[in-house]
Write an enzyme that holds these catalytic residues in place. Structure first.
Site, short mmCIF file in Angstrom:
data_model
loop_
_atom_site.label_atom_id
_atom_site.label_comp_id
_atom_site.label_asym_id
_atom_site.label_seq_id
_atom_site.Cartn_x
_atom_site.Cartn_y
_atom_site.Cartn_z
N SER A 1 32.01 39.83 46.50
CA SER A 1 31.76 39.76 47.94
C SER A 1 32.86 39.04 48.71
CB SER A 1 30.42 39.07 48.22
OG SER A 1 30.38 37.77 47.65
N ASP B 1 29.22 31.34 55.74
CA ASP B 1 27.80 31.33 55.37
C ASP B 1 27.61 30.45 54.13
OD1 ASP B 1 28.65 32.88 53.23
OD2 ASP B 1 27.76 34.75 53.95
N HIS C 1 30.52 32.15 51.51
CA HIS C 1 31.82 32.76 51.84
C HIS C 1 32.56 32.01 52.94
CE1 HIS C 1 28.95 35.93 50.51
NE2 HIS C 1 29.95 36.19 49.68
#
Length: 369
Positions: free
Chosen positions: A43, A334, A337
């Site tokens: 991600s 977040d 990340h």
């Protein structure tokens, strides 16, 4: 579909340059520095491959992409990822996600991004979040791209195209966050010591790197894992020491990083005249920013810009949440990340940083080989 040189070359290392747009401008004026970039990862560099999967690991909704021209594309960031910024520096266009490359209208000659949120080096990592493209599956997906490219170029042209292209591999975090550090779901922490687990991961990594090598790729940037013990998700846990990172977690990923760097030395020794393998010291770069945040323009280092609970890290950024306004002052977007402000710095360090950031040479120097 199931759900990381020779000493002569090292002398080219340059001093780190100031963060600026000058390199990107030069790249744009001079054309792409690599014919293509192929991205393997999770991600941290996913740009939309999970959008169509049955997965909890998705980000194709606001406020993700709030600072990105294309909006919520599936990037796990407020704006650009490290790959987007690195592409800018290299004069490459934004790469298409592998998931959209079968429409017949997508140009894949400049590269493809195969990264998938929740993916790990091990096939089982991230299973708790649903479907994802694991490392082995991403390599298989590259084979699919190769089949498409074979219809667009003759074999000699394709061989040269692949030899000169850059491969970026940024994967391994989920083997810890969504595997080893979840003993209630995965048995790995009771089966392997941290050192043995790191050895397992790097061994699996090597196998897939060699698979890509056999398919014709020759220039590899292998990113290490950052200090996971410092991300909001880990800091939000009850046992996290107040105001400090979780040392045990950081020690685990450093065991992986040491082995990955050793692998880079071994591969460069074995393929001295045929390929180049570079270790991206994500951990070191990340730690330097955490230790000197003001020098890099950051004010908030221990909580997410968008999230819920302690450190804004207990629940990650939900649809239509209202994020912080001063996003460029936050290291973390977040629970897991970083922000695009952080990503820009890391991309620059990879592109033109010293050996402490990119070993044995940086990406800019890889172009010359």
């Amino acid at each position: 579909m199931s759900s990381a040189l020779a000493y002569l070359r090292a002398t080219f290392c340059l001093a780190v340059v100031a963060i600026s747009v000058s390199d990107a401008v030069a790249a744009a004026m001079g054309g792409p520095q690599f014919p293509a970039m192929f991205v393997i990862g999770d991600s941290l560099v996913d740009n939309g491959n999970n959008n169509g999967l049955s997965s909890l690991a998705k980000s194709n909704y606001p406020p993700y992409g709030i600072d990105f021209q294309g909006g919520s594309t599936g990037r796990f960031c407020n704006g650009k990822t490290i790959i987007d910024f690195l592409g800018d520096l290299l004069g490459l266009p934004l790469l298409p996600a592998f998931a959209i490359t079968f429409t017949g209208e997508v140009d894949i000659k400049a590269g493809v991004n195969y990264a998938s949120a929740a993916a790990g080096i091990l096939d089982e990592s991230g299973l708790n979040l649903g479907d994802r493209f694991s490392l082995s599956q991403q390599v298989e997906n590259f084979r699919s791209t190769l089949n498409q490219l074979e219809n667009q170029m003759d074999q000699e042209m394709l061989d040269q195209h692949l030899r000169k292209s850059l491969v970026v591999m940024n994967i391994g975090s989920n083997d810890y966050i969504n595997n080893y550090l979840m003993p209630s779901i995965y048995p790995s922490s009771s089966t392997y010591t941290p050192e043995a687990f790191a050895a397992l991961l790097v061994n699996k990594c090597e196998g897939q790197i060699m698979a890509l090598y056999k398919l014709g790729l020759r220039k590899f940037l292998l990113a290490g894992i950052g200090p996971l013990g410092c991300i909001p998700n880990q800091l939000a846990k009850d046992f996290a020491p107040s105001g400090k990172c979780i040392t045990d977690v950081n020690d685990m990923v450093q065991a992986f990083n040491r082995r990955l760097k050793t692998l880079v030395d071994q591969l460069n020794a074995n393929y001295t005249n045929d390929a180049i393998f570079v270790y991206g010291n994500t951990y070191g770069a990340f730690s330097d920013i955490l230790s000197n945040p003001k020098a890099y323009g950051f004010r908030v280092t221990d909580r997410g810009c968008c999230g819920i609970g302690k450190n804004k890290g207990q629940i990650t950024c939900l649809p239509f949440s209202i994020p912080c306004a001063n996003r460029d002052e936050y290291i973390f977007w977040d629970a897991y990340h970083p922000t695009q402000a952080f990503n820009k710095i890391i991309a620059q360090k990879a592109y033109s940083g010293p050996q402490s950031a990119c070993y044995p040479i940086n990406v800019k120097q890889m172009v010359q080989l």
